[in-house]
Design an enzyme around this catalytic site. Structure first.
Site, PDB file in Angstrom:
ATOM      1  N   ASP A  90       0.854  -1.179   0.000  1.00 26.83           N
ATOM      2  CA  ASP A  90       0.000   0.000   0.000  1.00 26.83           C
ATOM      3  C   ASP A  90       0.895   1.236   0.000  1.00 26.83           C
ATOM      4  OD1 ASP A  90      -2.920   1.014   0.400  1.00 26.83           O
ATOM      5  OD2 ASP A  90      -1.731   2.199   1.798  1.00 26.83           O
ATOM      6  N   GLU A  96       0.833   5.773   0.260  1.00 27.20           N
ATOM      7  CA  GLU A  96       0.138   7.042   0.452  1.00 27.20           C
ATOM      8  C   GLU A  96       0.802   8.057  -0.470  1.00 27.20           C
ATOM      9  OE1 GLU A  96      -2.549   6.982   2.134  1.00 27.20           O
ATOM     10  OE2 GLU A  96      -2.152   4.983   2.968  1.00 27.20           O
ATOM     11  N   HIS A 120      -5.639   4.819   5.871  1.00 28.94           N
ATOM     12  CA  HIS A 120      -4.826   5.720   5.045  1.00 28.94           C
ATOM     13  C   HIS A 120      -3.454   5.960   5.657  1.00 28.94           C
ATOM     14  CE1 HIS A 120      -7.924   6.290   2.123  1.00 28.94           C
ATOM     15  NE2 HIS A 120      -8.744   6.798   3.001  1.00 28.94           N
ATOM     16  N   ASP A 135      -2.977  -0.217   6.526  1.00 25.07           N
ATOM     17  CA  ASP A 135      -3.782  -0.649   5.387  1.00 25.07           C
ATOM     18  C   ASP A 135      -3.220  -1.933   4.779  1.00 25.07           C
ATOM     19  OD1 ASP A 135      -5.298   1.564   5.830  1.00 25.07           O
ATOM     20  OD2 ASP A 135      -4.898   2.540   3.914  1.00 25.07           O
TER      21      ASP A 135
END
Length: 314
Positions: A32, A34, A178, A183
């Protein structure tokens, strides 16, 4: 993972068959990211990256780091991710992080919730900027969720990561939603249950063998050694931005030519056009030898009279 307005399209038959085959593999890296935006082509940067490696159905390793984007974070990004300017300041740049993550993923199958965004749009883009070209195949847990439970929309339910972990009864801290590692762990735990769910719902039939001539294996080459053909300093100033770069011409075995550049503002090396994997530390050393300078700091100081934000590639 950043908010994405477009939803992943439902798996088509050919992709579904490929996904079923990939689910039988033994090694996965669930990941994941950001970001500061929705597209790297429009200035979006990765500010956090996490991965969880799964082998034999068990988590065996973690990778997690913040990334300094060398640009200021603003309200929406901070509000969505909880990541502040103070948190990313002094963290490694993506040119330091991604080669290590490239080694971490190896030849594992990549798994992400909306892989089209995290993997296809962002990570492969920034890998290519560093001369890294992963050939890993990927599974999108969002598409797989839609395939397994196509009627959720009619029931007033969705296919977000929050929906996924609730459906598979996975412990998940919504307050840290997030943030990349949280996540990733949530996705990984849900993926393991989803994988078994798929096996039970869709018994897999091994496809007929394909001849080697019909389906040649992908090659995963290591970094190539290059010669430096040209080194040129370039700068340009617009109303909103100052560009300062060192452009470098390179060639490999007198056959493959291309260009890379060092961006003074970000302190990072980038590929402009060269389709082989590069070792930028080696490139930098050869550039310094070409211009007869002892270090990148000394070279940039000679060119601009300023101390660079970032010196050598680690």
């Amino acid at each position: 993972m950043a908010e994405v307005k477009k939803t992943a399209k439902v798996l088509k038959e050919e992709e579904w068959n490929a996904t079923q085959a990939l689910l039988r593999r033994d090694s996965f890296v669930v990941l994941d990211i950001e970001t500061t935006g929705l597209s790297p082509d429009k200035g979006g940067f990765i500010i956090e990256l996490a991965g969880v490696k799964i082998e034999g159905g068990e988590q065996v390793a973690e990778f997690s780091t913040l990334i300094d984007p060398r640009q200021k974070l603003y309200g929406k990004t901070i509000e969505l991710t909880g990541i502040t300017n103070e948190m990313v300041e002094g963290q490694p740049t993506y040119s330091e992080v991604l080669p290590k993550f490239f080694e971490f993923i190896g030849d594992s199958v990549i798994v992400a919730h909306n892989a089209m965004f995290d993997w296809d749009r962002f990570l492969t883009h920034y890998f290519s900027k560093l001369g890294l070209y992963p050939t890993n195949e990927s599974i999108c847990t969002k598409k797989l969720f839609q395939k397994l439970y196509p009627g959720r929309k009619k029931e007033g339910k969705g296919y977000t990561l929050s929906d996924l972990v609730v459906h598979y009864d996975v412990a998940f801290d919504e307050d840290n939603h997030h943030r990349a590692l949280d996540d990733t762990i949530g996705t990984a735990l849900a993926f393991l249950k989803m994988r078994q769910d798929t096996f039970e719902k869709y018994p897999y039939v091994e496809p007929a063998a394909v001849t080697e001539d019909a389906a040649p294996a992908k090659e995963t080459a290591g970094a190539v050694s290059v010669e430096i053909t040209r080194v040129q300093y370039w700068e340009k100033k617009t109303k909103t931005k100052q560009y300062s770069r060192i452009y470098v011409g390179i060639r490999h075995e007198f056959e493959i030519y291309g260009n890379v550049y060092y961006d003074l503002n970000s302190g990072c090396w980038f590929v402009k056009n060269f389709e082989k994997q590069l070792n930028f530390k080696e490139v930098e050393e050869k550039v310094l030898a070409k211009v007869n300078q002892p270090s990148m700091e000394a070279y940039l100081a000679m060119l601009t009279g300023i101390t660079p934000k970032k010196a050598l590639v680690s």
